[in-house]
Design a protein around this motif. Structure first.
Motif, PDB file in Angstrom:
ATOM      1  N   GLU A 146       0.803  -1.216   0.000  1.00  0.00           N
ATOM      2  CA  GLU A 146       0.000   0.000   0.000  1.00  0.00           C
ATOM      3  C   GLU A 146       0.837   1.266   0.000  1.00  0.00           C
ATOM      4  O   GLU A 146       0.318   2.371  -0.253  1.00  0.00           O
ATOM      5  CB  GLU A 146      -0.938   0.005   1.215  1.00  0.00           C
ATOM      6  CG  GLU A 146      -0.264   0.212   2.566  1.00  0.00           C
ATOM      7  CD  GLU A 146       0.344  -1.039   3.172  1.00  0.00           C
ATOM      8  OE1 GLU A 146       0.595  -1.037   4.385  1.00  0.00           O
ATOM      9  OE2 GLU A 146       0.566  -2.025   2.430  1.00  0.00           O
ATOM     10  N   CYS A 147       2.148   1.133   0.254  1.00  0.00           N
ATOM     11  CA  CYS A 147       3.035   2.300   0.340  1.00  0.00           C
ATOM     12  C   CYS A 147       3.999   2.401  -0.839  1.00  0.00           C
ATOM     13  O   CYS A 147       4.935   3.214  -0.807  1.00  0.00           O
ATOM     14  CB  CYS A 147       3.822   2.254   1.648  1.00  0.00           C
ATOM     15  SG  CYS A 147       2.807   2.417   3.133  1.00  0.00           S
ATOM     16  N   LEU A 148       3.795   1.621  -1.854  1.00  0.00           N
ATOM     17  CA  LEU A 148       4.705   1.650  -2.995  1.00  0.00           C
ATOM     18  C   LEU A 148       4.692   2.997  -3.708  1.00  0.00           C
ATOM     19  O   LEU A 148       5.670   3.371  -4.362  1.00  0.00           O
ATOM     20  CB  LEU A 148       4.360   0.527  -3.976  1.00  0.00           C
ATOM     21  CG  LEU A 148       4.746  -0.887  -3.532  1.00  0.00           C
ATOM     22  CD1 LEU A 148       4.261  -1.918  -4.532  1.00  0.00           C
ATOM     23  CD2 LEU A 148       6.259  -1.002  -3.347  1.00  0.00           C
ATOM     24  N   GLY A 149       3.590   3.728  -3.581  1.00  0.00           N
ATOM     25  CA  GLY A 149       3.533   5.044  -4.206  1.00  0.00           C
ATOM     26  C   GLY A 149       4.599   5.983  -3.676  1.00  0.00           C
ATOM     27  O   GLY A 149       5.107   6.843  -4.411  1.00  0.00           O
ATOM     28  N   SER A 150       4.957   5.835  -2.392  1.00  0.00           N
ATOM     29  CA  SER A 150       6.016   6.677  -1.815  1.00  0.00           C
ATOM     30  C   SER A 150       7.360   6.393  -2.480  1.00  0.00           C
ATOM     31  O   SER A 150       8.166   7.306  -2.699  1.00  0.00           O
ATOM     32  CB  SER A 150       6.125   6.425  -0.306  1.00  0.00           C
ATOM     33  OG  SER A 150       4.956   6.830   0.363  1.00  0.00           O
ATOM     34  N   LEU A 151       7.615   5.125  -2.816  1.00  0.00           N
ATOM     35  CA  LEU A 151       8.862   4.781  -3.498  1.00  0.00           C
ATOM     36  C   LEU A 151       8.855   5.271  -4.934  1.00  0.00           C
ATOM     37  O   LEU A 151       9.864   5.781  -5.426  1.00  0.00           O
ATOM     38  CB  LEU A 151       9.083   3.265  -3.472  1.00  0.00           C
ATOM     39  CG  LEU A 151       9.168   2.578  -2.104  1.00  0.00           C
ATOM     40  CD1 LEU A 151       9.563   1.124  -2.284  1.00  0.00           C
ATOM     41  CD2 LEU A 151      10.145   3.287  -1.191  1.00  0.00           C
ATOM     42  N   GLN A 152       7.724   5.119  -5.588  1.00  0.00           N
ATOM     43  CA  GLN A 152       7.629   5.543  -6.978  1.00  0.00           C
ATOM     44  C   GLN A 152       7.846   7.049  -7.116  1.00  0.00           C
ATOM     45  O   GLN A 152       8.380   7.520  -8.127  1.00  0.00           O
ATOM     46  CB  GLN A 152       6.270   5.155  -7.561  1.00  0.00           C
ATOM     47  CG  GLN A 152       6.181   5.320  -9.073  1.00  0.00           C
ATOM     48  CD  GLN A 152       4.869   4.792  -9.608  1.00  0.00           C
ATOM     49  OE1 GLN A 152       3.807   5.234  -9.200  1.00  0.00           O
ATOM     50  NE2 GLN A 152       4.942   3.830 -10.523  1.00  0.00           N
ATOM     51  N   ALA A 153       7.449   7.813  -6.100  1.00  0.00           N
ATOM     52  CA  ALA A 153       7.586   9.269  -6.143  1.00  0.00           C
ATOM     53  C   ALA A 153       8.945   9.747  -5.660  1.00  0.00           C
ATOM     54  O   ALA A 153       9.161  10.958  -5.524  1.00  0.00           O
ATOM     55  CB  ALA A 153       6.481   9.917  -5.305  1.00  0.00           C
ATOM     56  N   PRO A 175       3.107  -1.195 -12.786  1.00  0.00           N
ATOM     57  CA  PRO A 175       4.465  -1.749 -12.680  1.00  0.00           C
ATOM     58  C   PRO A 175       5.096  -1.368 -11.343  1.00  0.00           C
ATOM     59  O   PRO A 175       4.902  -0.266 -10.835  1.00  0.00           O
ATOM     60  CB  PRO A 175       5.207  -1.084 -13.852  1.00  0.00           C
ATOM     61  CG  PRO A 175       4.141  -0.619 -14.782  1.00  0.00           C
ATOM     62  CD  PRO A 175       2.962  -0.283 -13.931  1.00  0.00           C
ATOM     63  N   LEU A 176       5.863  -2.298 -10.796  1.00  0.00           N
ATOM     64  CA  LEU A 176       6.488  -2.047  -9.501  1.00  0.00           C
ATOM     65  C   LEU A 176       7.635  -1.052  -9.636  1.00  0.00           C
ATOM     66  O   LEU A 176       8.329  -1.030 -10.659  1.00  0.00           O
ATOM     67  CB  LEU A 176       7.021  -3.348  -8.910  1.00  0.00           C
ATOM     68  CG  LEU A 176       5.977  -4.370  -8.467  1.00  0.00           C
ATOM     69  CD1 LEU A 176       6.658  -5.686  -8.125  1.00  0.00           C
ATOM     70  CD2 LEU A 176       5.220  -3.845  -7.255  1.00  0.00           C
ATOM     71  N   PRO A 177       7.842  -0.215  -8.630  1.00  0.00           N
ATOM     72  CA  PRO A 177       9.019   0.666  -8.628  1.00  0.00           C
ATOM     73  C   PRO A 177      10.302  -0.153  -8.737  1.00  0.00           C
ATOM     74  O   PRO A 177      10.370  -1.297  -8.289  1.00  0.00           O
ATOM     75  CB  PRO A 177       8.933   1.387  -7.273  1.00  0.00           C
ATOM     76  CG  PRO A 177       7.487   1.319  -6.896  1.00  0.00           C
ATOM     77  CD  PRO A 177       6.995   0.011  -7.437  1.00  0.00           C
TER      78      PRO A 177
END
Length: 617
Positions: A146-153, A175-177
């Motif tokens: 649920e927190c992958l968006g923080s890595l992508q950004a 796609p995954l970061p």
């Protein structure tokens, strides 16, 4: 000193100082049960309680119930999986995950391995996230799906393993970061659930750090505060006495675990007594009382903002008929406290004062309205209130060059005497991962030559009965939406707004709201005009939502920072009152994703009260 007045609402008569001191003495005795050099850790307490309360519910999450034995087994599984990936005692592993059972399983599993766990704020990305990983020295990062968006950004993540823990409720849609290890989830599921061998952590003492929890300082990015096994377990020992908690209690965890309050007071106390914890991913006004009724919740930890949200909700039938017997937290104003008791009934309120890194604290054990705690005998605490000159930003000194203690009724900074003894845990200042940051919070030669004190940065006042009241923060940190915000961090993040000459960030009081809302006074370069949409986009990209300025004033004065500190005090007094400020004012607007010109209608849309004619409307 020109300070906000502390309102003293009508309340009951104070109990005797002897009664209060008796409970404080029991708390003190409980805090000393674990000695610094004991070979006893959080993991040892978890395993002892899992054996003693194997079938009792520990975590309740929606319809999912995990017993003490089940959660202990999941923690064992995590420990085995991380050992196989090369983690070992003394290593630091960062944990980026929302409130859910997997958070506890990962956290406790890492502790079983002897790893220090660094809790990462789920709202940060970019520079703050990079800072968090670097300042903790993390050897790996466990991230919830649920927190992958923080890595992508976040660009430029350090080269460290990133282990993914699946989230069936919030699967990642694209796609995954880069660099995320998806094989870890399968390895974790396949790892054994047998009791992890204690031998690997057998040499770890209770005084060793078990957690790194970020707390905002007065300048710069947040600092990672050390939290020892001893201090974490002592928190549960103390709160067992304070709350008179038993295994029959049901605790409510609706605050983010990465903050520390939920992960320390709530979790350590529940574990200590064998109680249950109802976990909610995020606080919900609509679901709060439903959860209380559904699970027979008896204890919950609040922040003042949560209580205000619940008080603003329309009255519901039967809302005084509930199972809550007590609540603990901070930031509940006297007015809101009184309204809370009148509306929801005689719930015991344990309002407190302290900080993640504090070596001293206060807690109101008497249910005495508006106070954050009482000191019946100042000779039996390491806390002192010392005089502070807000206007000149300094501590007045006596003829011998020492700080001056406050008299009754005076406002001063709360400081904690630092106890430095190998066999005493109470009064220690465990500090931060950064030595310079640790030293910056220590004041020396305060009341006598050679002493050392932790500087809280908080202003408190004591009344004639020994009750203390929180007044304000010193300097450049303010609190908004339950978060500490560094004005320097916000200013740094927004400093390259196109055409900007100067920016001055500060907190302003908002009626009916806890803390202070962020406000930025900006001065544009000649020939440039303020671009509200550009500022919004910059804040959105670089700052957590709570840190983005709520208000902006566009100043025409070239000397706005010529007397920086005094000018900031003047700006804070003027607030967002259009009659007190001739500069154009703007309000952050989530709908248009911009800052809109000040109007009463825009204030209402933002859920903020008007400030008219020098008076709050």
């Amino acid at each position: 000193m020109n300070l906000p007045q502390v309102m003293t609402p009508a309340r009951q008569q104070p109990v005797s100082r002897e009664q209060t001191q008796a409970l404080l003495d029991r708390r003190s005795a409980a805090s000393a049960l674990i000695k610094p050099r004991d070979h006893y850790t959080l993991a040892d307490r978890l395993e002892a309680q899992a054996d003693a309360h194997a079938e009792r519910p520990f975590l309740i999450y929606g319809e999912q119930v995990l017993s003490y034995a089940q959660l202990d087994a999941l923690a064992d599984q995590m420990a085995h999986a991380c050992l196989a990936r090369g983690l070992g005692p003394g290593d630091v592993c960062a944990l980026l995950m929302e409130n859910r059972p997997a958070f506890f399983a990962c956290w406790f599993g890492l502790v079983k391995l002897g790893v220090v766990v660094a809790f990462i704020n789920t709202q940060v990305s970019g520079k703050p996230l990079l800072h968090a990983l670097q300042t903790t020295g993390a050897k790996a990062l466990v991230v919830g799906e649920e927190c992958l968006g923080s890595l992508q950004a976040t660009a430029g993540l350090p080269q460290l393993p990133v282990w993914l823990v699946n989230d069936t409720e919030q699967p990642w849609p694209g796609p995954l970061p880069h660099g995320v290890d998806t094989a870890f989830a399968g390895d974790l599921a396949a790892a054994p659930r047998s009791r992890f061998p204690r031998e690997l952590r057998a040499g770890i003492e209770a005084q060793a750090p078990t957690l790194l929890i970020f707390t905002s300082g007065t300048t710069g990015l947040p600092k990672a505060a050390r939290y020892s096994h001893m201090r974490w377990m002592s928190s549960g020992d103390v709160m067992e006495v304070t709350l008179q908690a038993t295994a029959d209690d049901v605790f409510y965890c609706c605050l983010p675990l990465y903050h520390g309050a939920a992960a320390t007071s709530v979790t350590s106390t529940a574990l200590r007594v064998g109680a249950s914890i109802v976990v909610r991913r995020k606080f919900s006004v609509r679901e709060f009382w439903r959860d209380v009724a559904r699970h027979r919740i008896s204890v919950f930890q609040y922040i003042g903002e949560i209580c205000r949200y619940l008080l603003n909700r329309p009255v519901q039938p039967g809302e005084r008929e509930h199972s809550l017997r007590c609540m603990l937290g901070a930031g509940l104003s006297g007015d809101a406290w009184q309204r809370w008791l009148e509306r929801f009934g005689p719930i015991q309120v344990f309002e407190g004062w302290g900080a993640t890194e504090a070596n001293t604290n206060l807690i109101n054990v008497d249910n005495y309205l508006g106070s954050c705690g009482r000191v019946p005998d100042w000779n039996r605490t390491n806390l002192r209130l010392v005089r502070y000159d807000v206007e000149n930003d300094c501590h007045p000194r006596d003829e011998n060059g020492f700080y001056q203690l406050c008299k009754v009724g005076e406002v001063g900074e709360a400081m904690g005497f630092i106890v430095d003894h190998p066999d005493i845990g109470g009064g220690r200042f465990e500090g931060y991962t950064c030595a310079a940051a640790t030293e910056s919070k220590i004041r020396r030669n305060v009341l006598q030559a050679g002493d050392a004190w932790w500087s809280s940065g908080d202003l408190l006042r004591e009344d004639a009965d020994g009750y203390c009241y929180f007044v304000d923060r010193i300097g450049d940190t303010y609190r908004w939406k339950s978060e500490n915000v560094s004005t320097q961090e916000v200013a740094d993040a927004l400093s390259d707004l196109p055409g900007l000459e100067l920016i001055n960030v500060y907190g302003v009081q908002v009626p009916e709201h806890e803390g202070r809302a962020g406000m930025a006074a900006v001065l544009m370069q000649p020939g440039h005009v303020f671009d509200p949409q550009a500022l919004y986009q910059l804040a959105e990209a670089r700052l957590p939502r709570y840190a983005a300025p709520v208000f902006v004033r566009v100043s025409a004065a070239a000397d706005m920072t010529s007397t920086f500190k005094l000018r900031k005090v003047d700006l804070q007094r003027q607030g967002y009152c259009p009659q007190a400020c001739a500069d154009p004012l703007f309000i952050r607007d989530e709908n248009s994703r911009s800052y809109q010109p000040y109007s009463v209608e825009m204030l209402a849309q933002a859920g903020l009260p008007a400030f008219i004619g020098g008076q709050h409307g």
